[in-house]
Write an enzyme that holds these catalytic residues in place. Structure first.
Site, PDB file in Angstrom:
ATOM      1  N   ASN A  69      16.075  -0.489 -11.104  1.00 50.42           N
ATOM      2  CA  ASN A  69      15.271   0.734 -11.163  1.00 50.42           C
ATOM      3  C   ASN A  69      14.530   0.953  -9.829  1.00 50.42           C
ATOM      4  O   ASN A  69      14.793   0.266  -8.833  1.00 50.42           O
ATOM      5  CB  ASN A  69      14.291   0.675 -12.346  1.00 50.42           C
ATOM      6  CG  ASN A  69      13.276  -0.454 -12.205  1.00 50.42           C
ATOM      7  OD1 ASN A  69      13.064  -0.988 -11.117  1.00 50.42           O
ATOM      8  ND2 ASN A  69      12.647  -0.821 -13.308  1.00 50.42           N
ATOM      9  N   GLU A 122      31.923   9.091  -3.946  1.00 52.63           N
ATOM     10  CA  GLU A 122      32.019   7.722  -4.458  1.00 52.63           C
ATOM     11  C   GLU A 122      33.370   7.525  -5.172  1.00 52.63           C
ATOM     12  O   GLU A 122      34.105   6.603  -4.872  1.00 52.63           O
ATOM     13  CB  GLU A 122      30.849   7.493  -5.424  1.00 52.63           C
ATOM     14  CG  GLU A 122      30.801   6.091  -5.993  1.00 52.63           C
ATOM     15  CD  GLU A 122      29.792   5.980  -7.134  1.00 52.63           C
ATOM     16  OE1 GLU A 122      29.327   7.019  -7.649  1.00 52.63           O
ATOM     17  OE2 GLU A 122      29.485   4.837  -7.530  1.00 52.63           O
ATOM     18  N   HIS A 123      33.654   8.387  -6.137  1.00 55.31           N
ATOM     19  CA  HIS A 123      34.929   8.335  -6.873  1.00 55.31           C
ATOM     20  C   HIS A 123      35.689   9.618  -6.574  1.00 55.31           C
ATOM     21  O   HIS A 123      35.169  10.707  -6.818  1.00 55.31           O
ATOM     22  CB  HIS A 123      34.708   8.279  -8.377  1.00 55.31           C
ATOM     23  CG  HIS A 123      33.846   7.140  -8.840  1.00 55.31           C
ATOM     24  ND1 HIS A 123      32.511   7.295  -9.121  1.00 55.31           N
ATOM     25  CD2 HIS A 123      34.137   5.842  -9.068  1.00 55.31           C
ATOM     26  CE1 HIS A 123      32.004   6.131  -9.506  1.00 55.31           C
ATOM     27  NE2 HIS A 123      32.964   5.218  -9.487  1.00 55.31           N
ATOM     28  N   ASP A 170      36.545   1.705 -13.463  1.00 58.96           N
ATOM     29  CA  ASP A 170      35.194   1.212 -13.724  1.00 58.96           C
ATOM     30  C   ASP A 170      35.216  -0.162 -14.393  1.00 58.96           C
ATOM     31  O   ASP A 170      34.300  -0.962 -14.219  1.00 58.96           O
ATOM     32  CB  ASP A 170      34.439   2.184 -14.650  1.00 58.96           C
ATOM     33  CG  ASP A 170      33.992   3.442 -13.934  1.00 58.96           C
ATOM     34  OD1 ASP A 170      33.978   3.440 -12.699  1.00 58.96           O
ATOM     35  OD2 ASP A 170      33.654   4.415 -14.628  1.00 58.96           O
ATOM     36  N   HIS A 175      19.994 -16.223  33.669  1.00 57.64           N
ATOM     37  CA  HIS A 175      21.366 -16.053  33.169  1.00 57.64           C
ATOM     38  C   HIS A 175      22.364 -16.323  34.295  1.00 57.64           C
ATOM     39  O   HIS A 175      23.360 -17.026  34.116  1.00 57.64           O
ATOM     40  CB  HIS A 175      21.574 -14.624  32.655  1.00 57.64           C
ATOM     41  CG  HIS A 175      20.987 -14.338  31.312  1.00 57.64           C
ATOM     42  ND1 HIS A 175      19.646 -14.273  31.083  1.00 57.64           N
ATOM     43  CD2 HIS A 175      21.582 -14.094  30.112  1.00 57.64           C
ATOM     44  CE1 HIS A 175      19.427 -13.990  29.796  1.00 57.64           C
ATOM     45  NE2 HIS A 175      20.594 -13.873  29.188  1.00 57.64           N
ATOM     46  N   GLN A 177      31.580  10.743 -15.810  1.00 61.18           N
ATOM     47  CA  GLN A 177      30.577  10.536 -14.769  1.00 61.18           C
ATOM     48  C   GLN A 177      29.227  11.084 -15.218  1.00 61.18           C
ATOM     49  O   GLN A 177      28.175  10.458 -15.069  1.00 61.18           O
ATOM     50  CB  GLN A 177      31.008  11.236 -13.472  1.00 61.18           C
ATOM     51  CG  GLN A 177      30.291  10.755 -12.256  1.00 61.18           C
ATOM     52  CD  GLN A 177      30.428   9.258 -12.089  1.00 61.18           C
ATOM     53  OE1 GLN A 177      29.431   8.570 -12.108  1.00 61.18           O
ATOM     54  NE2 GLN A 177      31.625   8.741 -11.976  1.00 61.18           N
ATOM     55  N   HIS A 228      26.556   9.172 -17.366  1.00 60.97           N
ATOM     56  CA  HIS A 228      25.785   8.048 -16.828  1.00 60.97           C
ATOM     57  C   HIS A 228      24.306   8.375 -16.739  1.00 60.97           C
ATOM     58  O   HIS A 228      23.449   7.530 -16.989  1.00 60.97           O
ATOM     59  CB  HIS A 228      26.255   7.710 -15.409  1.00 60.97           C
ATOM     60  CG  HIS A 228      27.311   6.656 -15.372  1.00 60.97           C
ATOM     61  ND1 HIS A 228      27.089   5.382 -15.800  1.00 60.97           N
ATOM     62  CD2 HIS A 228      28.599   6.691 -14.954  1.00 60.97           C
ATOM     63  CE1 HIS A 228      28.195   4.668 -15.639  1.00 60.97           C
ATOM     64  NE2 HIS A 228      29.129   5.438 -15.136  1.00 60.97           N
ATOM     65  N   TYR A 273      21.149  -9.172  -9.208  1.00 58.91           N
ATOM     66  CA  TYR A 273      20.195  -8.510 -10.086  1.00 58.91           C
ATOM     67  C   TYR A 273      20.974  -7.727 -11.140  1.00 58.91           C
ATOM     68  O   TYR A 273      21.825  -6.916 -10.811  1.00 58.91           O
ATOM     69  CB  TYR A 273      19.282  -7.558  -9.298  1.00 58.91           C
ATOM     70  CG  TYR A 273      18.125  -7.087 -10.152  1.00 58.91           C
ATOM     71  CD1 TYR A 273      16.894  -7.728 -10.087  1.00 58.91           C
ATOM     72  CD2 TYR A 273      18.290  -6.057 -11.073  1.00 58.91           C
ATOM     73  CE1 TYR A 273      15.847  -7.333 -10.900  1.00 58.91           C
ATOM     74  CE2 TYR A 273      17.247  -5.667 -11.900  1.00 58.91           C
ATOM     75  CZ  TYR A 273      16.026  -6.306 -11.811  1.00 58.91           C
ATOM     76  OH  TYR A 273      15.001  -5.934 -12.635  1.00 58.91           O
TER      77      TYR A 273
END
Lengths: 439, 439
Positions: B223, B336-337, B370, B429, B268, B271, B139
């Protein structure tokens, strides 16, 4: 009720539709369960121990008016070890053999994933580190579905991965503890056992309470409330797959004792009325012999009622054109358990792209794998083997990228990054790269 | 509005609570979105192409009264290649350099995961096979958040994994195609591009329609409608993580040019107003200099408004006791970073257990990673680096266990399995294992 296992033929014009309908399974989402679980989770998040204590006393019918505090639900190491010591020798030995084989297999998984780094000519270093999760929760069902083998299969991979804290929760309906489950926890190296269950236990593990630290991931099977709770806390913590009914697909070339195949189908069907057992075989006479074995052996089974419902509702004996077609159908089914009971199992296994676990050759009954071969018995169900894997050490590890750009590297990479960043309209990204340029 | 970035001190008595409150982020679940998505998915499942066509014409305001059939949404290879050829040389070259570096890094991931088999003394063979997914969907958001770099980061790992079919969907609001996104699809080796989006595209990929085959996994950002749809189809197909707002955590020992650190925080913050940028540093004077740089550089930023909101609402400059404490806090944040902008970055990196990607040394700006260092820029957000990993080749592969028990192996394993199976009350079994015993 006599078993009425359907017989299909792959040459029938409507075969594909019939098979698709047979395979279709959608977990029901029950609005009452969803709203109850949402309420319990919110309450546990807000009130912590007090909420967990109340729900546990009520739902699990803890005797003597319920426990007075959460401390009553903690099972100490001494009690785990005593449970192990009290087992019959054969059971203790069997658990130990199984645990050791599971450990050895999962050590191989760990060896495969070491991370890496490499240095580029300009001195830039790139790589990937692999580290264990800090703390995980293992959910173990109580009551009739309390399986010590599941304790081993969930806890040992975490242990091998290097997880420092393994918190097991297991409900004790009416306060009754399953001694074999406690014994398995002792062998598997679980670091803490708490006798709570349901959505309240999932909430406690995900959010943490005064007495229970929040974990990073929750694994293990549970009822509809537990499954709904795991889905809801996903993101706050990691979870394993939500398992559907268990499945076996047997590909047989007609050379295996039909009693063996019938019993292998039973071993799946006895789990659950929704379990699915399917045989694919090119030999119509052989299929008839398996059917005879089913009728002959079924009355000897203590769980005959469950087996009968499962085989009647969701089972099938399928005549295929040849073993090649059986493999094609097997890829479409992407079964949790795939037995290739044939003279040349590897020849057919090489054509299989999707299966949770493959049991090759007539001596490899699924039940051996369920307990003690070593590979995990937590496997992707409901066609999810198309995109997911057995539970493994990798589920208790995660990766971090390493990026150490040299001054020289920043000159060449900086220009590329700035060009792309300006193209995306992200000017601070571009400037951040450009500030590292010498000229 | 002037930027008002909060300053914290780790020695303050309420520091932990203040930091926790700052880090807290809960994705809103909007009932209107949930019910709209449920309706769209059910409709696509039932009516297929007809539903996708209608929703796309309406939601994406396709001009000229909308497309007449789904065929109008297919972008042929020639159009992708033409988009690439028409790019300015610098952009085309930059995309190619980035793509090649991403490919090289992800090839290393692939080399690490080969599967294994081993043979036991009694001839029993155990192992693990690694195979690619057959078909995946990617996507790609349309409109302002259409990032060609994301096309590379999502598609190249799938390609390296050996996925045969990579179906990319990208909405084209008002029928406008982003040429750089199409060019990136050409470079990345996407096998089919369809200009549809929203929950209807997720439904088409998950269930399949007359013109679109069902995929096995869907990855890529979107989204709130796309995120809700992905959550709902999880299980029918695999999905990647649902990403939260992007985050950067900078650990600095006070030796880096403060302008660089300020711009890294901006990169950052630009964004998204919800993005989070935090600096940890033991040097109060240095923090003051970074703050000066922020005020000096902010007016030069085209996205100053977004940066201002992000830094004011969710940013922080944190004075810590020392770099050791900075590492401890970084492990709790699990960013994350994570930039370690210091003289001895590896010394501190060795103390980090949880981070999506670590950028070591002052030349390793996040923006380089990135776009073009090679490691993936799809990373775990919102503390999920505690239990999850960057997007990688491993997300497009799955494992199958191999179990081939020898006749001798069935004798020893059969007794262990039968003991445990009887202990769990699973007699079929047990019998299935016992049938393979010679005596």
């Amino acid at each position: 009720m006599a078993v009425q296992i359907r017989k299909l033929d792959s040459t029938a014009p409507d075969f594909t539709q019939t098979l698709d309908a047979l395979l279709a399974f959608e977990a029901e989402t029950d609005d009452a369960i969803e709203s109850a679980v949402a309420r319990i989770l919110a309450d546990v998040k807000k009130r912590g121990d007090a909420a967990v204590l109340e729900y546990t006393n009520t739902f699990d019918r803890i005797p003597n008016g319920g426990a007075a505090s959460m401390a009553a639900f903690d099972v100490g190491q001494a009690e785990l070890d005593a449970a192990l010591a009290a087992l019959p020798d054969a059971q203790r030995d069997a658990l130990r053999v199984a645990a050791e084989r599971i450990r050895v297999f999962h050590e191989r998984q760990k060896q495969e994933l070491n991370g890496f780094t490499f240095t580029e000519p300009d001195g830039t270093v790139l790589g990937q580190r692999v580290t264990p999760l800090d703390r995980v929760g293992i959910y173990v069902p109580g009551g009739k579905a309390a399986y010590p083998s599941s304790v081993l299969m969930n806890a040992i991979p975490a242990k091998v991965a290097g997880v420092q804290e393994i918190v097991m929760v297991v409900p004790t309906p009416s306060g009754v503890k399953n001694q074999m489950v406690l014994a398995a926890a002792s062998i598997a190296g679980v670091t803490r056992v708490i006798t709570i269950g349901g959505a309240q236990a999932v909430g406690a593990l995900a959010y943490g309470t005064e007495s229970i630290p929040a974990v990073d991931k929750i694994v293990g099977p549970g009822n509809a409330y537990v499954a709904a709770a795991k889905r809801r806390v996903f993101g706050t913590v990691g979870i394993d797959m939500i398992a559907g009914p268990s499945e076996i697909l047997v590909l047989c070339d007609g050379t295996t004792d039909p009693d063996w195949v019938a019993m292998d189908l039973f071993s799946q069907a006895e789990h659950d009325e929704l379990a699915q057992a399917i045989l694919l075989c090119p030999d119509a006479d052989y299929i008839a012999r398996v059917e005879e074995s089913i009728h002959k052996l079924l009355p000897t089974m203590p769980r005959a009622a469950t087996i009968t419902t499962s085989l009647t509702d969701r089972g099938a004996l399928v005549k295929v054109r040849d073993m090649e077609e059986a493999c094609t159908i097997a890829n479409a089914i992407a079964a949790e358990h795939l037995e290739i009971s044939a003279e040349e199992p590897l020849k057919w296994a090489d054509r299989i792209r999707h299966a949770g676990a493959m049991f090759l050759g007539r001596f490899s009954s699924e039940s051996l794998g369920d307990y003690c071969c070593g590979p995990n018995h937590v496997l992707p169900t409901s066609r999810t083997a198309r995109f997911s894997s057995p539970l493994g050490v990798y589920d208790f590890q995660k990766r971090s990228s390493i990026i150490q750009v040299s001054e020289a590297g920043a000159q060449t990479l900086g220009k590329v990054a700035a060009t792309l960043a300006y193209g995306e309209g992200l000017q601070a990204h571009a400037r951040s790269a450009e500030l590292r340029l010498k000229s």
